[in-house]
Scaffold this active site. Structure first.
Site, short mmCIF file in Angstrom:
data_model
loop_
_atom_site.label_atom_id
_atom_site.label_comp_id
_atom_site.label_asym_id
_atom_site.label_seq_id
_atom_site.Cartn_x
_atom_site.Cartn_y
_atom_site.Cartn_z
N SER A 14 0.81 -1.23 0.00
CA SER A 14 0.00 0.00 0.00
C SER A 14 0.84 1.27 0.00
CB SER A 14 -0.95 0.05 1.20
OG SER A 14 -1.72 -1.10 1.26
N ASP A 146 8.60 -11.27 -0.59
CA ASP A 146 7.51 -12.25 -0.55
C ASP A 146 7.93 -13.49 -1.33
OD1 ASP A 146 6.00 -10.27 0.59
OD2 ASP A 146 4.80 -9.83 -1.20
N CYS A 382 -25.58 -1.10 -12.67
CA CYS A 382 -25.62 -2.56 -12.75
C CYS A 382 -26.61 -3.13 -11.72
CB CYS A 382 -24.20 -3.12 -12.60
SG CYS A 382 -24.01 -4.70 -13.43
N GLY A 384 -27.50 -1.78 -9.14
CA GLY A 384 -28.30 -0.62 -8.75
C GLY A 384 -29.45 -0.36 -9.71
N GLU A 406 -30.96 -14.23 -9.08
CA GLU A 406 -29.67 -14.22 -8.39
C GLU A 406 -29.82 -14.54 -6.91
OE1 GLU A 406 -27.38 -10.62 -8.85
OE2 GLU A 406 -25.68 -11.49 -7.80
N HIS A 516 -21.05 -0.41 -16.52
CA HIS A 516 -20.26 0.32 -15.51
C HIS A 516 -19.60 1.57 -16.11
CE1 HIS A 516 -20.53 -2.55 -12.19
NE2 HIS A 516 -20.61 -3.47 -13.14
N GLU A 518 -18.44 4.08 -14.69
CA GLU A 518 -17.33 4.60 -13.89
C GLU A 518 -15.97 4.13 -14.41
OE1 GLU A 518 -19.42 2.23 -13.02
OE2 GLU A 518 -18.60 0.79 -11.60
N1 GLN Z 1 -25.04 -9.30 -9.51
C1 GLN Z 1 -25.56 -8.68 -10.67
C2 GLN Z 1 -25.35 -9.53 -11.92
O1 GLN Z 1 -24.51 -10.39 -11.94
C3 GLN Z 1 -24.97 -7.29 -10.88
C4 GLN Z 1 -23.50 -7.33 -11.12
C5 GLN Z 1 -22.87 -5.97 -10.95
O2 GLN Z 1 -23.45 -5.10 -10.35
N2 GLN Z 1 -21.69 -5.80 -11.48
O3 GLN Z 1 -26.02 -9.32 -12.90
#
Ligand code: GLN
Length: 544
Positions: A14, A146, A382, A384, A406, A516, A518
């Site tokens: 880190s 290591d 995703c 969310g 899921e 995603h 981000e």
């Molecule tokens: N668990 C959900 C899926 O597999 C969302 C995955 C995620 O948010 N990257 O579809």
């Protein structure tokens, strides 16, 4: 001619080796060189995709669908170069390849050994980058000493020898700890770490010494003397107030200059760092502050949402705003204690990031409901998005038992496991019982946005490509029911079969995306969805 820079770390983990590598990449780039960064990870997982974010932080996904170390995210954010599968390798992948060759009989009767077979495989990984850039920066994960990293250290020693000093350079990052009782920064751990490296045949030519305060000249001279390194190549690297300041601070202490000098390259022309100066100015003097509630599951490890935190910061930079993140632990709100409203009171925006599994799901659904009802900007990424869809299905579309395969066998599966996707006009098939590792819908996929939708306005066009990492999808068959409930499918896969984006038409800013965003945001090129979300959060903040 490609030159190779190997970055190792000593004393403790880190130390910001990844960030330091990324910053050096950015500095060389600012001097007009083409750079490429890669990471060699000593753990046995074939890739980090199966590791919990609790253990190793976020999994960074590339356009070409690789699940990689989060340092590749730093590399991409600092250089703007999209990372790819072959920029990250692990011991697991190296051994997988060596063992496959052994089974095929490629080694022609030889006894297969760490040296030369494993080290050769590592060297091949490095050598294939020759000719692809002016500088290839290879960061070695872990800490020198290591057991795991020994084959990597041996491989880069051999590689350095083969290339010679004109084409290979070893840069070692160490720590100068401050001992309060003595009132001093201590150099001994650094000396020991360099000695350890030298014992393995590697002589670092540049030392980057991390410290939390000014390092006295005398200490730098002492390190140079004991470690056999030029005085001006023992470089103090102090903590910075923002990671985006690191290229500037490392330039000030001469990092890029000394790297060029070590290779005998011209150092007379200063790099153009105006891009970084502009970013740092904005970070240091924001005009406004907003608070975003992030309702997630791995909230006690900052690295587990690395790209997300950065993308929010980038959205802030674009809006001259400081973004404060309030992490809310979703698992606390799974039960009947539904006081998530209390936790989210006063936030200017709510974001539910990617996630996996049942734990925390109900808490995230409550967060989506709170955002919808209170008209607080909501950004679902995703998982969310999936949770916001379940919320709308349950409370607005009359599908009271709406659920995802899921986490539940029962109920109506508005979100379900997809076993087929189209990519490059080919169907990709996945069995339900397939391995977990590397079996998600991964990497860049195109999507078509609906004309006139909010997302089309935000992106400024209707064709997009974004990175995915998921197994489940919103079932397109519920499109009409959801749209009647005000949840519009404003983006789908080009064939119209897979929902990619849903947005509410009765809310100031309520958008969920299956991908995603981000992962593609950069400080100097912020993702439009994050810019727009922060803008909406600022507008919301002005109301309260
Ligand atoms: N668990 C959900 C899926 O597999 C969302 C995955 C995620 O948010 N990257 O579809």
């Amino acid at each position: 001619m490609t030159r190779f820079i190997f970055i190792t770390g000593g004393v403790v983990s880190s130390l910001g080796k990844g960030l330091g590598s990324a910053a050096l990449g950015a500095l060389l780039q600012a001097r007009g060189y083409k750079v490429r960064l890669c990471k060699l990870d000593p753990y046995l997982n074939v890739d980090p995709g199966t590791m919990s974010p609790f253990q190793h932080g976020e999994v960074f996904v590339t356009d070409d669908g690789a699940e990689t170390d989060l340092d590749l995210g730093h590399y991409e954010r600092f250089t703007g170069n999209p990372a790819c599968k072959n920029d990250n390798v692990t011991t697991g992948r190296i051994y997988t390849e060596v063992l496959a060759k052994e089974r095929r009989g490629d080694y022609l009767g030889a006894t297969v050994q760490v040296i030369p077979h494993v080290t050769d495989e590592i060297k091949d990984f490095i050598r294939e980058k020759d000719g692809t850039a002016d500088f290839v920066l290879c960061e070695i994960g872990g800490t020198v000493g290591d057991i795991e990293s020994l084959p990597f250290i041996e491989a880069i020693r051999q590689f350095g020898n083969e290339m010679g000093r004109d084409r290979a350079l070893f840069l070692h990052v160490t720590l100068l700890p401050y001992i309060p009782a003595a009132g001093e920064l201590k150099t001994k751990p650094t000396q020991h770490s360099v000695k350890e490296l030298m014992g393995m045949g590697i002589r670092p030519r540049i030392l980057l010494c991390r410290a939390d305060r000014e390092v006295p000249e005398a200490e730098l001279r002492k390190i140079a003397l004991f470690c056999n390194i030029d005085e001006n190549k023992v470089i103090p690297a102090l903590d910075a107030s923002s990671i985006y300041e690191v290229p500037l601070t490392y330039h000030k202490v001469g990092l890029d200059t000394q790297v060029l000098d070590a290779f005998g390259l011209d150092t007379s022309v200063e790099p153009d760092l105006s891009k970084w100066e502009r970013i740092v100015d904005r970070i240091k003097a924001p005009e406004i502050e907003v608070t975003i509630g992030v309702v997630g599951k791995y909230t006690n490890l900052a690295d587990s949402y690395k790209s997300l935190n950065e993308a929010l910061t980038h959205g802030g930079i674009a809006n001259k705003a400081r973004v404060k993140i309030k992490f809310v632990e979703a698992t606390l709100f799974d039960g009947s204690a539904d006081d998530i409203a209390h936790e989210l009171q006063g936030v200017n925006g709510i974001l539910v990031p990617g996630g996996f599994g049942e734990r925390g799901a109900e808490g995230k659904i409550k967060a989506a409901q709170y955002a919808r009802e209170k008209k607080i900007p909501y950004f679902g990424i995703c998982f969310g998005l999936q949770m916001a869809v379940l919320e709308a299905a349950r409370h607005l579309a009359g599908i009271k038992d709406a659920s995802s395969t899921e986490f539940s066998k029962k109920g109506t599966h508005v979100v379900g496991l997809m076993t087929e996707w189209t990519k490059d006009n080919k169907k990709e098939k996945r069995g339900k019982d397939a391995d977990l590792g590397g079996t998600m819908r991964l990497g860049a996929y195109p999507a078509a946005l609906k004309e006139g939708s909010k997302v089309a306005e935000i992106y400024g066009h209707t064709d997009i490509s974004e990175r995915h990492r998921h197994r489940y999808e919103v079932n397109i068959n519920y499109k009409d029911a959801l749209e009647k409930a005000g949840f519009i499918m404003s983006g789908t896969s080009p064939d119209g079969l897979l929902p990619e984006i849903c947005e509410r038409n009765d809310h100031p800013w309520f958008i969920g995306v299956q991908y995603h965003p981000e992962l593609k945001s950069k400080p100097f090129d912020p993702h439009p969805l994050f810019v727009s979300f922060i803008e909406a959060a600022i507008a919301q903040g002005r109301l309260v």
